[in-house]
Design a protein around this motif. Structure first.
Motif, mmCIF file in Angstrom:
data_model
loop_
_atom_site.group_PDB
_atom_site.id
_atom_site.type_symbol
_atom_site.label_atom_id
_atom_site.label_comp_id
_atom_site.label_asym_id
_atom_site.label_seq_id
_atom_site.Cartn_x
_atom_site.Cartn_y
_atom_site.Cartn_z
ATOM 1 N N LEU A 188 -36.397 57.612 -94.742
ATOM 2 C CA LEU A 188 -37.354 57.320 -93.680
ATOM 3 C C LEU A 188 -36.644 56.858 -92.409
ATOM 4 O O LEU A 188 -36.996 57.263 -91.300
ATOM 5 N N LEU A 189 -35.624 56.024 -92.570
ATOM 6 C CA LEU A 189 -34.895 55.525 -91.403
ATOM 7 C C LEU A 189 -34.123 56.639 -90.706
ATOM 8 O O LEU A 189 -34.078 56.701 -89.474
ATOM 9 N N PHE A 190 -33.491 57.517 -91.494
ATOM 10 C CA PHE A 190 -32.725 58.600 -90.870
ATOM 11 C C PHE A 190 -33.636 59.525 -90.074
ATOM 12 O O PHE A 190 -33.349 59.844 -88.911
ATOM 13 N N TYR A 191 -34.727 59.960 -90.673
ATOM 14 C CA TYR A 191 -35.594 60.882 -89.951
ATOM 15 C C TYR A 191 -36.338 60.198 -88.810
ATOM 16 O O TYR A 191 -36.674 60.837 -87.800
ATOM 17 N N GLY A 192 -36.559 58.900 -88.928
ATOM 18 C CA GLY A 192 -37.101 58.164 -87.790
ATOM 19 C C GLY A 192 -36.120 58.143 -86.635
ATOM 20 O O GLY A 192 -36.495 58.353 -85.474
ATOM 21 N N ALA A 193 -34.845 57.896 -86.952
ATOM 22 C CA ALA A 193 -33.809 57.886 -85.909
ATOM 23 C C ALA A 193 -33.678 59.260 -85.256
ATOM 24 O O ALA A 193 -33.506 59.364 -84.037
ATOM 25 N N VAL A 194 -33.749 60.325 -86.063
ATOM 26 C CA VAL A 194 -33.669 61.687 -85.525
ATOM 27 C C VAL A 194 -34.791 61.946 -84.534
ATOM 28 O O VAL A 194 -34.569 62.504 -83.444
ATOM 29 N N GLN A 195 -36.014 61.545 -84.868
ATOM 30 C CA GLN A 195 -37.146 61.751 -83.966
ATOM 31 C C GLN A 195 -36.949 60.998 -82.649
ATOM 32 O O GLN A 195 -37.194 61.546 -81.564
ATOM 33 N N LEU A 196 -36.501 59.757 -82.721
ATOM 34 C CA LEU A 196 -36.288 58.971 -81.504
ATOM 35 C C LEU A 196 -35.156 59.544 -80.655
ATOM 36 O O LEU A 196 -35.239 59.563 -79.424
#
Length: 320
Positions: free
Chosen positions: A67-75
């Motif tokens: 969840l954190l990795f894909y959140g960072a990718v989106q940002l």
């Protein structure tokens, strides 16, 4: 919940104006048209990134890295759109742009693991577009090195290894106070230390640094404090305390901005979480080895810190 960080951007009118100003500053053709074209994508990337991070905070550690990795990718994609309205121009920039090596289960330690940079992909693209940095294809980064460059990890390293990595600075307006032994540690005079900081501090503007040595401390006054989103050779923790490495060796071969450090760490942790279920499960449930405290603490730090850095980039980015 961290919705307030990006709340101004959840207005199409505000975001279009913001993007138009960014494109005009970069002399991108048809800035108003481009801002209209990408505005929705920009806002949705921010929104989706926040959703991932908010879910991660409330999720068990077993799935938190994904969840954190894909959140960072989106940002990161939202940030790229502030400098590159044509993103993504081709499929090459959609790949992650880094890879991991095969693991040896019997002796594997996360701190010793490495990630390798590839020629194309998101990693190279955001380094270029956000930080004007080119990377060397094939460059490898060890996990322990990446952890060293996260200031919030330094107290844990001190506790577990009995070795201090950094001086913690006392920040007062534009003056940073460091312990008096920093000059001896760096084997530098006051003048040499001033020159060193002026050359090495990340800033698109020329900066002037004044260093004053007293018995109590070393006072460093700068015309521009390093931004929280790209602060080399300084490090900020999530409470905006500032740190400075005690050893120059930590800085010589490392120039990545902190967002890139987080990208590499979260990429590897998300890959382990998804594809190395046995090792990941043993790590979490048996507390075997030395990796768990570092990983657990890091995931707790990054939940709050990456959105803060992204917010600072959007608000403070004066590199146009």
């Amino acid at each position: 919940m961290m919705t307030d960080l990006f709340i101004p951007f959840y207005s199409a009118t505000y975001s279009r104006k913001y993007l138009t100003e960014k494109y005009e500053a970069k002399q991108i053709s048809q800035p108003k048209t481009k801002s209209y074209q990408v505005c929705s994508s920009f806002m949705y990337h921010l929104q989706h990134g926040q959703l991932y991070f908010n879910q991660a905070i409330n999720s068990p550690i077993e799935i938190k890295p994904v969840l954190l990795f894909y959140g960072a990718v989106q940002l990161l994609k939202a940030c790229i759109l502030t400098t590159d309205p044509n993103y993504p121009e081709n499929s090459q920039v959609l790949a992650h742009g880094v890879t991991t090596r095969k693991r040896k289960k019997s002796t594997y330690r996360f701190l010793d693991d490495e990630v390798k940079v590839q020629k194309n992909g998101l990693f190279a693209h955001f380094l270029d577009k956000m930080f004007h940095m080119k990377h060397l294809e094939g460059e490898k980064y060890q996990m322990v090195t990446l952890f060293h460059h996260i200031a919030d990890m330094h107290p844990l390293f001190l506790r577990l290894t009995n070795k201090s990595l950094s001086f913690k600075g006392d920040l007062k307006q534009k003056t940073i106070l460091l312990p008096p032994n920093v000059l001896d540690q760096y084997h530098m005079t006051v003048n040499r230390f001033e020159q060193y900081l002026e050359v090495n501090t990340v800033n698109n503007k020329s900066i002037k640094v004044k260093v004053i040595e007293t018995k109590e401390n070393v006072q460093i006054t700068s015309s521009h404090l390093p931004p929280t989103w790209n602060s080399n050779p300084w490090l900020y923790d999530r409470d905006r305390n500032i740190y400075f490495f005690q050893e120059r060796d930590y800085l010589k071969a490392y120039s990545l901005p902190e967002l890139a450090t987080h990208f590499l760490l979260l990429y590897n942790l998300s890959m382990i979480c998804r594809y190395e279920a046995e090792w990941w499960g043993d790590l979490i449930h048996t507390f075997d080895g030395v990796d768990f405290p570092y990983i657990s603490h890091y995931l707790h730090v990054v939940e709050r810190k990456v959105p803060l850095i992204i917010s600072s980039f959007l608000e403070e980015n004066m590199g146009d």
